[in-house]
Write a protein that holds these residues in place. Sequence first.
Motif, PDB file in Angstrom:
ATOM      1  N   LEU A  17       0.412  50.720  20.747  1.00 42.31           N
ATOM      2  CA  LEU A  17       1.864  50.892  20.908  1.00 42.31           C
ATOM      3  C   LEU A  17       2.605  49.749  20.233  1.00 42.31           C
ATOM      4  O   LEU A  17       3.637  49.940  19.592  1.00 42.31           O
ATOM      5  CB  LEU A  17       2.228  50.946  22.387  1.00 42.31           C
ATOM      6  CG  LEU A  17       1.830  52.229  23.101  1.00 42.31           C
ATOM      7  CD1 LEU A  17       2.219  52.167  24.565  1.00 42.31           C
ATOM      8  CD2 LEU A  17       2.494  53.433  22.440  1.00 42.31           C
TER       9      LEU A  17
ATOM     10  N   MET B 258       2.348  50.315  16.456  1.00 44.01           N
ATOM     11  CA  MET B 258       3.192  51.438  16.053  1.00 44.01           C
ATOM     12  C   MET B 258       4.669  51.032  16.051  1.00 44.01           C
ATOM     13  O   MET B 258       5.398  51.312  15.089  1.00 44.01           O
ATOM     14  CB  MET B 258       2.956  52.579  17.056  1.00 44.01           C
ATOM     15  CG  MET B 258       3.657  53.848  16.737  1.00 44.01           C
ATOM     16  SD  MET B 258       2.985  54.592  15.256  1.00 44.01           S
ATOM     17  CE  MET B 258       4.432  55.416  14.652  1.00 44.01           C
ATOM     18  N   SER B 259       5.113  50.365  17.120  1.00 48.86           N
ATOM     19  CA  SER B 259       6.538  50.037  17.208  1.00 48.86           C
ATOM     20  C   SER B 259       6.912  49.008  16.139  1.00 48.86           C
ATOM     21  O   SER B 259       7.976  49.116  15.520  1.00 48.86           O
ATOM     22  CB  SER B 259       6.896  49.532  18.602  1.00 48.86           C
ATOM     23  OG  SER B 259       6.146  48.409  18.924  1.00 48.86           O
ATOM     24  N   LEU B 260       6.028  48.054  15.874  1.00 42.97           N
ATOM     25  CA  LEU B 260       6.336  47.079  14.825  1.00 42.97           C
ATOM     26  C   LEU B 260       6.357  47.731  13.453  1.00 42.97           C
ATOM     27  O   LEU B 260       7.207  47.421  12.622  1.00 42.97           O
ATOM     28  CB  LEU B 260       5.334  45.921  14.855  1.00 42.97           C
ATOM     29  CG  LEU B 260       5.629  44.881  15.933  1.00 42.97           C
ATOM     30  CD1 LEU B 260       4.436  43.978  16.146  1.00 42.97           C
ATOM     31  CD2 LEU B 260       6.853  44.046  15.567  1.00 42.97           C
ATOM     32  N   LEU B 261       5.437  48.671  13.239  1.00 47.75           N
ATOM     33  CA  LEU B 261       5.430  49.385  11.957  1.00 47.75           C
ATOM     34  C   LEU B 261       6.769  50.100  11.746  1.00 47.75           C
ATOM     35  O   LEU B 261       7.396  49.982  10.683  1.00 47.75           O
ATOM     36  CB  LEU B 261       4.283  50.400  11.915  1.00 47.75           C
ATOM     37  CG  LEU B 261       4.309  51.358  10.723  1.00 47.75           C
ATOM     38  CD1 LEU B 261       4.002  50.623   9.429  1.00 47.75           C
ATOM     39  CD2 LEU B 261       3.334  52.515  10.903  1.00 47.75           C
ATOM     40  N   LEU B 262       7.228  50.814  12.772  1.00 47.91           N
ATOM     41  CA  LEU B 262       8.493  51.545  12.652  1.00 47.91           C
ATOM     42  C   LEU B 262       9.659  50.579  12.423  1.00 47.91           C
ATOM     43  O   LEU B 262      10.564  50.860  11.644  1.00 47.91           O
ATOM     44  CB  LEU B 262       8.752  52.371  13.912  1.00 47.91           C
ATOM     45  CG  LEU B 262       7.838  53.577  14.091  1.00 47.91           C
ATOM     46  CD1 LEU B 262       8.069  54.215  15.442  1.00 47.91           C
ATOM     47  CD2 LEU B 262       8.062  54.585  12.980  1.00 47.91           C
TER      48      LEU B 262
END
Lengths: 293, 256
Positions: B110, B113-117
């Motif tokens: 998670l 994923m959130s850092l990628l976005l």
Amino acid sequence: MTTLSKKKKHEGLITGPSFFWLLIFFIIPTLIVFAIAFKPATPFGGIGEGWTLGTLFDLRNPNYPAIIWRTVWLSLVSTVVCLLLAVPCGYCIARAPKRLRDVLLLLVIVPFWTNFLIRIFAWKVLLHPEGMLKQALVFLHLCSPDATLLYNPFTVLLVIIYTYLPFAILPVYAAAEKFDYSLIEAARDLGASQFRAFTRIFLPGISRGVWTALLMVFIPALGSYVIPDIVGGPGSEMIGNKIAQRTFVDRNLPHASALSALLTLAVMVPLMITLVNHYRQPVVQRKGKGAAQ
Amino acid sequence: MKRSRIPFFTTLAVLVFFYLPLVILSVNSFNDSRYGGPWNGFTVRWYVRLFQDRQIWHALQNTLIIASTATLVSMVVGTMAAFALNRYRTRLQMVHYGMIYSPLIVPDILMGMSLLLFFVALNVKLGLVTIFLAHVTFCISYVAMVVLSRLQDFDFSLMEAAQDLGAGHWTAFRRVMLPLIMPGIAAGGLLAFTLSLDDFVITFFVSGPGSTTLPIHIYSMMKHGAPAVINALSVILLLVTFVLVSASRTMREKIQ
């Protein structure tokens, strides 16, 4: 008044760096995940304009209930097994004589610090069709030559337990080390059976450690991705695999966000309960100290 | 009174469970068979191959750059956070505590994923810098928690004593408190360093072309063959871990 504002300034000064860092790189990104779950995807792997509920409706895809169910049962079973093993281990280490205790603790900590890719890979080597375990089992006629030990949900379960067991043993040990064992003797003297003394005296006494152990296994297990990716097959995918697949293979970021948002909500409940528990504890201790002075 | 033997045998079984795969892996690293099948004779060629692999050295270099910088930054920020949490009991600190604690629990995927976005939304190019930012983010929490537990054992009357004896606030902090807290900060730093060295999932999400770290390289080797070389690399990493853990434990005992 001036000392008060000076205190405030000092508090702001030492809180600021971590507060803003985590606000920017943890809180805001998490909110972005929820926002992008309501965005349409573009065919080129980008994020479209406007807002939509379409991505959320896509989650009704018939494959998902099976994957979500598998994620939940694998996490629950691995948590239960880890706790069943961690409690006797924690007890044993805590009650061992000092020198033996140091050795046992070192032996539990080394896997805890070892790179987890390597620990997963070690199982792949061990369970490999040409690997030693398989050869031994075939030799002993315990399994047929064409049985596969890898790439099924039970292998995933086994490796999840293997990976997170040290994370369960250490908090249980920490609690068991502080436990006052004369309480068990007292219970036994008063006629309690060994089992009853264990369940009614010891377990409640180390409940905080058990609770921490539970979270340390259950939450990371829910988010497993590498373990099913390496030792699991197509029939043992978990939510984490779907998130990675939507991100890197299909490049459908809104879809990956919707799945991540779902997982975040699932993790939030146990997280909030711990936070409240943990924060309350030191405050109570502090008040106790203040009252004593 | 007779104690149950179940705990002892469980512990023994668990230790066998922990070490059996690692032992087999180590034995296999000297096996002269490419896929770790039946014993084919002793060899060190996997180790030789490992040391000749330029990509591994490059990946190791990236890993060390990120781990050392992320450790330094998170040690400073995390220690300040721990002081704030220990000193003040305000509503701000309650929120602050939640922010520090959550990254410890939230699954890696998670966070990745959130850092990628986040980086995609801001159009930031993925690479060593984004990996560094991500690593500092999770390391702060670990450092803060380790230092905080050390601070909770600290006897604040020592500070008062120093100030009564004429030390200024800053001098008392620097000469009395800091030396006593230092082992905690060092332990937090060591933890942050190891976590950064080992991290795969978060790094995988925020890395770009040319920013391969050692765990990412290991993962791609696992996916695309070369198992025997990974065996050799694993043995070396296991040895390094073992030495580091033993050293940090003896160091801690000496301090206490």
